[in-house]
Scaffold this active site. Structure first.
Site, PDB file in Angstrom:
ATOM      1  N   LYS A 111       0.979  -1.042  -0.086  1.00 50.33           N
ATOM      2  CA  LYS A 111      -0.002  -0.083  -0.168  1.00 50.33           C
ATOM      3  C   LYS A 111       0.953   1.095  -0.150  1.00 50.33           C
ATOM      4  O   LYS A 111       0.451   2.251  -0.892  1.00 50.33           O
ATOM      5  CB  LYS A 111      -0.896  -0.112   1.450  1.00 50.33           C
ATOM      6  CG  LYS A 111      -2.148   0.578   1.305  1.00 50.33           C
ATOM      7  CD  LYS A 111      -2.882   0.708   2.678  1.00 50.33           C
ATOM      8  CE  LYS A 111      -3.468  -0.742   2.631  1.00 50.33           C
ATOM      9  NZ  LYS A 111      -4.217  -1.039   3.880  1.00 50.33           N
ATOM     10  N   ARG A 113      -3.476   3.397   8.809  1.00 50.62           N
ATOM     11  CA  ARG A 113      -3.792   1.953   7.880  1.00 50.62           C
ATOM     12  C   ARG A 113      -2.633   1.178   8.222  1.00 50.62           C
ATOM     13  O   ARG A 113      -1.593   1.711   7.900  1.00 50.62           O
ATOM     14  CB  ARG A 113      -4.203   2.043   6.482  1.00 50.62           C
ATOM     15  CG  ARG A 113      -5.665   2.674   6.469  1.00 50.62           C
ATOM     16  CD  ARG A 113      -5.887   2.537   4.982  1.00 50.62           C
ATOM     17  NE  ARG A 113      -7.471   2.736   4.897  1.00 50.62           N
ATOM     18  CZ  ARG A 113      -7.779   4.285   4.659  1.00 50.62           C
ATOM     19  NH1 ARG A 113      -7.146   5.111   4.498  1.00 50.62           N
ATOM     20  NH2 ARG A 113      -9.171   4.073   4.457  1.00 50.62           N
ATOM     21  N   GLY A 122      -8.045  -7.390   5.450  1.00 51.44           N
ATOM     22  CA  GLY A 122      -8.988  -7.043   6.837  1.00 51.44           C
ATOM     23  C   GLY A 122      -8.236  -7.680   7.955  1.00 51.44           C
ATOM     24  O   GLY A 122      -8.782  -7.666   9.124  1.00 51.44           O
ATOM     25  N   MET A 144      -5.548  -6.498   9.437  1.00 51.44           N
ATOM     26  CA  MET A 144      -4.880  -5.407  10.616  1.00 51.44           C
ATOM     27  C   MET A 144      -5.777  -4.201  10.558  1.00 51.44           C
ATOM     28  O   MET A 144      -6.779  -4.125   9.732  1.00 51.44           O
ATOM     29  CB  MET A 144      -3.614  -5.176  10.249  1.00 51.44           C
ATOM     30  CG  MET A 144      -2.608  -6.779  10.342  1.00 51.44           C
ATOM     31  SD  MET A 144      -1.130  -6.259   9.994  1.00 51.44           S
ATOM     32  CE  MET A 144      -1.113  -6.187   8.157  1.00 51.44           C
ATOM     33  N   ARG A 168      -3.779  -1.570  -5.395  1.00 55.92           N
ATOM     34  CA  ARG A 168      -2.685  -2.768  -5.569  1.00 55.92           C
ATOM     35  C   ARG A 168      -3.024  -3.916  -6.370  1.00 55.92           C
ATOM     36  O   ARG A 168      -4.035  -3.742  -6.923  1.00 55.92           O
ATOM     37  CB  ARG A 168      -2.755  -3.618  -4.038  1.00 55.92           C
ATOM     38  CG  ARG A 168      -3.972  -4.135  -3.620  1.00 55.92           C
ATOM     39  CD  ARG A 168      -4.007  -4.254  -2.179  1.00 55.92           C
ATOM     40  NE  ARG A 168      -5.360  -4.798  -1.751  1.00 55.92           N
ATOM     41  CZ  ARG A 168      -5.940  -4.876  -0.511  1.00 55.92           C
ATOM     42  NH1 ARG A 168      -4.894  -4.707   0.254  1.00 55.92           N
ATOM     43  NH2 ARG A 168      -7.180  -5.201  -0.379  1.00 55.92           N
ATOM     44  N   HIS A 182     -15.479  -8.819   2.950  1.00 62.24           N
ATOM     45  CA  HIS A 182     -14.629  -9.582   3.527  1.00 62.24           C
ATOM     46  C   HIS A 182     -14.493 -11.139   2.883  1.00 62.24           C
ATOM     47  O   HIS A 182     -13.618 -11.857   2.801  1.00 62.24           O
ATOM     48  CB  HIS A 182     -14.450  -9.640   5.132  1.00 62.24           C
ATOM     49  CG  HIS A 182     -13.593 -10.459   5.926  1.00 62.24           C
ATOM     50  ND1 HIS A 182     -13.834 -11.946   6.306  1.00 62.24           N
ATOM     51  CD2 HIS A 182     -12.174 -10.324   5.912  1.00 62.24           C
ATOM     52  CE1 HIS A 182     -12.560 -12.265   6.753  1.00 62.24           C
ATOM     53  NE2 HIS A 182     -11.716 -11.380   6.701  1.00 62.24           N
ATOM     54  N   SER A 215      15.233 -42.075  -8.473  1.00 67.63           N
ATOM     55  CA  SER A 215      14.075 -41.088  -8.351  1.00 67.63           C
ATOM     56  C   SER A 215      14.142 -40.882  -6.890  1.00 67.63           C
ATOM     57  O   SER A 215      14.301 -41.675  -6.025  1.00 67.63           O
ATOM     58  CB  SER A 215      12.834 -41.828  -8.547  1.00 67.63           C
ATOM     59  OG  SER A 215      11.690 -41.131  -8.524  1.00 67.63           O
ATOM     60  N   ASN A 223       9.980 -37.813   0.155  1.00 63.94           N
ATOM     61  CA  ASN A 223       9.133 -38.011   1.477  1.00 63.94           C
ATOM     62  C   ASN A 223       9.881 -38.700   2.574  1.00 63.94           C
ATOM     63  O   ASN A 223      10.103 -38.297   3.689  1.00 63.94           O
ATOM     64  CB  ASN A 223       7.815 -38.793   1.143  1.00 63.94           C
ATOM     65  CG  ASN A 223       6.864 -38.266   0.205  1.00 63.94           C
ATOM     66  OD1 ASN A 223       7.095 -37.121  -0.082  1.00 63.94           O
ATOM     67  ND2 ASN A 223       6.104 -39.264  -0.391  1.00 63.94           N
ATOM     68  N   CYS A 262       9.931 -38.205  -7.040  1.00 68.68           N
ATOM     69  CA  CYS A 262       8.627 -38.595  -7.048  1.00 68.68           C
ATOM     70  C   CYS A 262       7.855 -38.455  -5.456  1.00 68.68           C
ATOM     71  O   CYS A 262       6.754 -39.073  -5.324  1.00 68.68           O
ATOM     72  CB  CYS A 262       8.460 -40.115  -7.162  1.00 68.68           C
ATOM     73  SG  CYS A 262       9.367 -41.161  -6.106  1.00 68.68           S
ATOM     74  N   TYR A 299      13.248 -34.965 -14.693  1.00 68.65           N
ATOM     75  CA  TYR A 299      11.546 -34.870 -14.575  1.00 68.65           C
ATOM     76  C   TYR A 299      11.218 -34.696 -13.023  1.00 68.65           C
ATOM     77  O   TYR A 299      11.766 -35.022 -12.237  1.00 68.65           O
ATOM     78  CB  TYR A 299      10.937 -35.809 -15.324  1.00 68.65           C
ATOM     79  CG  TYR A 299      11.125 -37.215 -14.830  1.00 68.65           C
ATOM     80  CD1 TYR A 299      10.327 -37.828 -13.624  1.00 68.65           C
ATOM     81  CD2 TYR A 299      12.192 -38.071 -15.050  1.00 68.65           C
ATOM     82  CE1 TYR A 299      10.491 -38.888 -12.863  1.00 68.65           C
ATOM     83  CE2 TYR A 299      12.565 -39.336 -14.206  1.00 68.65           C
ATOM     84  CZ  TYR A 299      11.690 -39.820 -13.218  1.00 68.65           C
ATOM     85  OH  TYR A 299      11.939 -41.016 -12.535  1.00 68.65           O
TER      86      TYR A 299
HETATM   87  C1  PEP Z   1       8.989 -41.033  -0.840  1.00 69.52           C
HETATM   88  O1  PEP Z   1       9.473 -41.477  -0.010  1.00 69.52           O
HETATM   89  O2  PEP Z   1       9.283 -40.024  -1.316  1.00 69.52           O
HETATM   90  C2  PEP Z   1       8.261 -42.002  -1.648  1.00 69.52           C
HETATM   91  C3  PEP Z   1       7.702 -41.490  -2.823  1.00 69.52           C
HETATM   92  O3  PEP Z   1       7.913 -42.967  -1.356  1.00 69.52           O
HETATM   93  P1  PEP Z   1       6.534 -43.363  -0.476  1.00 69.52           P
HETATM   94  O4  PEP Z   1       5.945 -41.977  -0.065  1.00 69.52           O
HETATM   95  O5  PEP Z   1       5.695 -44.371  -0.851  1.00 69.52           O
HETATM   96  O6  PEP Z   1       7.396 -43.851   0.947  1.00 69.52           O
END
Ligand code: PEP
Ligand code: MG
Length: 895
Positions: A36, A106, A115, A117, A358, A476, A786, A790, A853, A873
């Protein structure tokens, strides 16, 4: 008041002026002056009618927070100096008894937080200057109306006096004068109201309402700083994932009044429709109203397109003139900022002022349409268009809408405003808390409110959709819902809400918290019951944006899918292969789970192999279906990964059922379950470790894959299988299993006497830190890596994936972590392992294919990282494929 302690001073400039005298800031200073503040400076510079004022930097807010509530040293001295400049420019004096300077205060951070603050208007009024204002304007009613609003806002925002105490006092006055509306209270009533408000203020703060304008200003500035750390602002930032900001700036601006009579007004507008993206000026205004009246949703405003009809007693063409001026400003703003603007304006006695501009928040569909149309209008380039659409918002275009055929059969209960598109249904929840609790308990709810306020954000976020009975398209509820792409119908006036009774009445019919309603945020229709939905059609502007994205991206985009239907859908969304086909889900369907359990419960190789033989045809059929759906594209099939106990029931009854089905003793099942028990299964007997112990599992799965490839090839389906071995930590694991997999492939080829080429690749996941650290060794046995980010995140942080939510909210709340590392890749920690594995892997195996993945494969920030470290990829769930395509292009263009 006791003199406040001061925080250590900062050497940098704390206050930036904007006005005819001089303008210190510019549009590049968003981080320092907030969006702002930077734009007020910029609008002033390009000659738009902006009331003069000044902006206190976000750094001051940061210092204030760090010093635990001490005002930065020297700040108020600098403010006093700049107030002098403002007085000179406006020709008015702060606190003057003849013609007082009044200001608004403001908040405004670098990222807009609608909304969240505080705002205080009419600051500078006191018992003397209110008389001055009255004399100067010849409008006593207006002067006292302004004063009572100040005492109310100041009491509420600065001193935390509950708004309801002021409301009570107002109700008494209204009763005394026998009127229902605020606007009908006569002047004398407002004079009395000011006194009543002062009494309310004193009662709750034990102080008189401050008469010194500089003192008022100091506390108001402090209140804005404090509002940065209010619960609602913190919630909003958490939901929006806003981190890394210093705080809010404070904008102090000389007041202009939209409540000076029928020739005054105030409004908010978007230069294009933020819901659909249509290039039509889209706004609302209220005659004779001040600031927050429009957004607060208390009075339903008029659309700006009707403004030309507005006539004032002293000026019959006021509406036409102001409208034309507003349109000219709109064009100037869009040309200048090259984006849709969200503006606030006020008309004071026929003169138009701009209070804010804005970049306008917009829904995903609107973002796509606006980007495409602005390219056609030559306002922006194709590359800018690609960069500008928030990749994550594309999800909104992929959401289902209500089935037109179903809608034809049922007339709506009522129609409100189409505030934020989408189709949502749910049982009715009447408060934000209720929406949160019931959603957490697994119910799908619609939040139904008269209007929403910033306190409701958690509930609004949890609900499937939002329905309000008052408020306009810029209320809002509407603004916040659009920002999230959440379905919202606002201002459905036919709905009467009984919050206490947990029911609503619409045209004589009653619905309770147990009933389901459906709301169409694209048309404003509200229906009883759950309406059927249809999948979206993805042509037009969406296809154009995808085409542009594909032109610019370098990363390939695959999908995580383990059924033909998911594979097909992902392919329609543009997936160029499967990066992760988890095979474990396939063992749960129908009779397979019984064969799987038989295999797990078998206590010798022969019995295990017998059970596996039953599973093989199922697996082969599944793979054939997936290869067919992905004809001509690579499919990475991951061998069994979870620990075996996940396939067995853990309760007595379930175990007894299994025993009965397999004609064995329940005790045997119990014994095996006990045997398989692990204190920490995530780090236990899973992944490739299963195949080291039970190679026959690998043999069965690789046989099924190879036979499926051969069967497909015979049907002229180009199956491109890749065998992926999970959870490898040492090269030896991979070497042993790779050899076994290769032998299995060769055996199948020999047994089937297949003469063609198969080219089945064998690779591994990198999801254990040790595999990343020794990637040069591992790569000698792998055709591809790959990244299973996770597990890699779990093991790098040492946070259990399944238990992280017990402490993660605290970590995010206290900014120990900027964001959830399971959603967005921790580029500095986990990312280092990825980067190292890429470099080491390519060093020993130049041809190695590299992908990701883990969940991060669909997260725009993580995709940017994947691009930078040179992966080939990313792979993500089908619905995130378009997001990944766009994010990959954005990463390439930003490079
Ligand atoms: C991972 O661990 O990133 C994965 C893709 O395998 P999962 O989530 O099946 O353990
Ligand atoms: Mg994993």
């Amino acid at each position: 008041m006791a003199k406040k302690k001061r925080a250590a001073s900062s050497s940098s400039k704390m206050v930036y002026y904007f006005g005819k005298t001089r303008t210190d800031g510019d549009t590049s200073m968003k981080q320092l002056l907030g969006g702002k503040g930077a734009n007020l400076a910029d609008m002033t510079s390009i000659g738009l009618p902006v009331p003069a004022g000044f902006t206190i930097t976000t750094e001051c807010c940061d210092q204030y927070s760090k010093a635990k509530g001490k005002m930065p040293k020297g700040l108020m001295e600098d403010v006093a100096k700049v107030v002098k400049t403002l007085e000179k420019e406006t020709g008015k004096q702060f606190g003057d008894s003849k013609d007082p300077l009044l200001v608004s205060v403001r908040s405004g951070a670098a990222v807009s937080m609608p909304g969240m603050m505080n705002t205080i208007l009419n600051l500078g009024l006191n018992d003397e200057s209110v008389v001055g204002l009255s004399n100067k304007t010849g409008n006593e009613r207006f002067a006292y109306d302004a004063y009572r609003r100040l005492i109310n806002m100041y009491g509420d925002v600065v001193m935390e006096v509950g708004h309801e105490y002021f409301e009570e006092a107002f109700d008494k006055i209204k009763k005394k004068y026998g009127v229902a509306l605020d606007t009908d209270v006569p002047t004398q009533g407002l004079v009395e109201l000011v006194d009543a408000y002062k009494r309310v203020y004193k009662k709750h703060t034990k102080q008189d309402f401050p008469q010194d304008p500089m003192h008022q200003l100091e506390l108001a500035i402090e209140a804005v700083f404090k509002s940065w750390d209010s619960d609602k602002a913190i919630s909003y930032r958490r939901i929006e994932g806003i981190t890394g900001l210093k705080g809010t700036a404070v904008n102090v601006q000389s007041m202009v009044f939209g409540n000076m009579g029928d020739d005054s007004g105030t409004g908010v507008a978007f230069t294009r429709n933020p819901s659909t993206g249509e290039n039509k000026f889209y706004g609302e205004f209220l005659v004779n109203a001040q600031g927050e009246d429009v957004v607060a949703g208390i009075r339903t405003p008029q659309p700006v397109k009707d403004m030309p009809k507005w006539k004032a007693p002293n000026d019959k063409t006021i509406g036409k003139k102001v409208h034309a001026e507003l349109m000219a400003i709109k064009d100037k703003l869009e040309k200048h900022y090259k984006d849709v603007q969200d503006i606030e304006f006020t008309i004071e006695q026929g003169k138009l002022y701009m209070l804010q501009t804005r970049n306008g928040k917009r829904t995903g569909p609107a973002a796509v349409r606006i980007a495409c149309e602005m390219v056609k209008e030559k306002l922006i380039t194709e590359k800018t268009a690609v960069m500008r659409i928030p990749a994550g918002d594309l999800t909104q275009l992929l959401l289902p809408s209500f089935d037109p055929a179903a809608k034809k059969k049922q007339s709506p209960l009522c129609v409100g405003l189409p505030a934020s598109p989408g189709a949502a249904f749910g049982k009715l929840a009447f408060t934000a808390n209720e929406a949160v609790e019931r959603s957490h308990a697994g119910e799908q709810v619609l939040l139904v409110r008269k209007e929403t306020s910033p306190e409701d954000v958690d509930g609004m976020h949890s609900a499937a959709g939002i329905l309000t009975s008052t408020g306009g398209m810029t209320s809002h509820a509407a603004v916040v819902a659009r920002g999230w792409g959440k379905c919202c119908v606002a201002g459905a006036g036919a709905i009467e809400i009984n919050e206490k009774g947990r029911k609503i009445t619409v045209n004589g019919k009653t619905y309770t918290h147990k009933d389901v309603l459906s709301i169409d945020g694209s048309t404003g229709e509200v229906f009883a019951g759950q309406m059927a939905t249809v999948e979206p059609k993805l042509g037009g502007d969406f296809a154009t944006v995808m085409k542009w994205a594909d032109k610019h991206r370098r990363l390939g985009i695959r999908t995580n899918a383990d059924s033909p239907a998911d594979s097909k859908r992902a392919r329609e969304f543009g997936a160029e292969g499967i990066g992760l086909c988890r095979t474990e889900h396939m063992f749960f369907e129908g009779d397979r789970i019984l064969a799987m359990r038989e295999m797990i419960l078998a206590d010798n190789l022969e019995a295990r192999e017998k059970a596996l033989t039953k599973l093989l045809p199922y697996q082969r059929k599944d793979f054939e279906g997936i290869f067919k759906a992905m004809n001509g594209l690579p499919v990475t099939v991951r061998l069994l990964d979870p620990p075996l106990h996940e396939f067995l029931p853990h309760d007595k009854k379930g175990q007894a059922d299994v025993a009965r089905s397999l004609a064995i003793k329940p005790a045997e099942v119990e014994r095996r379950v006990a045997q398989l028990h692990e204190a920490n299964p995530m780090l236990g007997h899973r992944g490739c470790r299963l195949s080291i112990t039970y190679p026959e599992i690998l043999t069965m799965q690789v046989t099924a894959i190879t036979e499926a490839v051969i069967n497909c090839k015979k049907k002229k389906i180009d199956a491109q299988a890749e065998v992926m071995i999970p959870l490898v930590g040492t090269v030896q694991e991979l070497a042993i299993l790779r050899q076994l997999a290769q032998e299995t492939i060769d055996n199948v080829v020999a047994a089937k006497k297949y003469g063609g080429k198969l080219d089945i690749l064998i690779g591994t996941m990198i999801e254990i830190p040790r595999a990343a650290l020794t990637a040069d060794e591992v790569a000698t046995e792998a055709d591809f890596f790959s990244f299973g980010t996770n597990d890699l995140t779990q093991m790098t942080f040492g946070y259990s994936r399944d238990d992280v939510n017990t402490f993660l909210p605290d970590y995010i709340g206290q900014e120990v972590l900027e964001k959830d590392p399971f959603q967005s890749l921790d580029t500095s920690g986990v990312g280092q392992l990825v980067a190292m594995a890429v470099e080491k892997g390519r060093r020993t195996n130049a041809k190695i294919k590299l992908g990701i993945c883990g969940e991060h494969g669909g997260d725009p920030a993580s995709i940017n990282f994947c691009h930078k470290v040179g992966l080939d990829y990313v792979s993500c769930s089908p619905f995130r494929v378009p997001i990944a395509r766009l994010a990959a292009a954005q990463a390439a263009l930003a490079d």
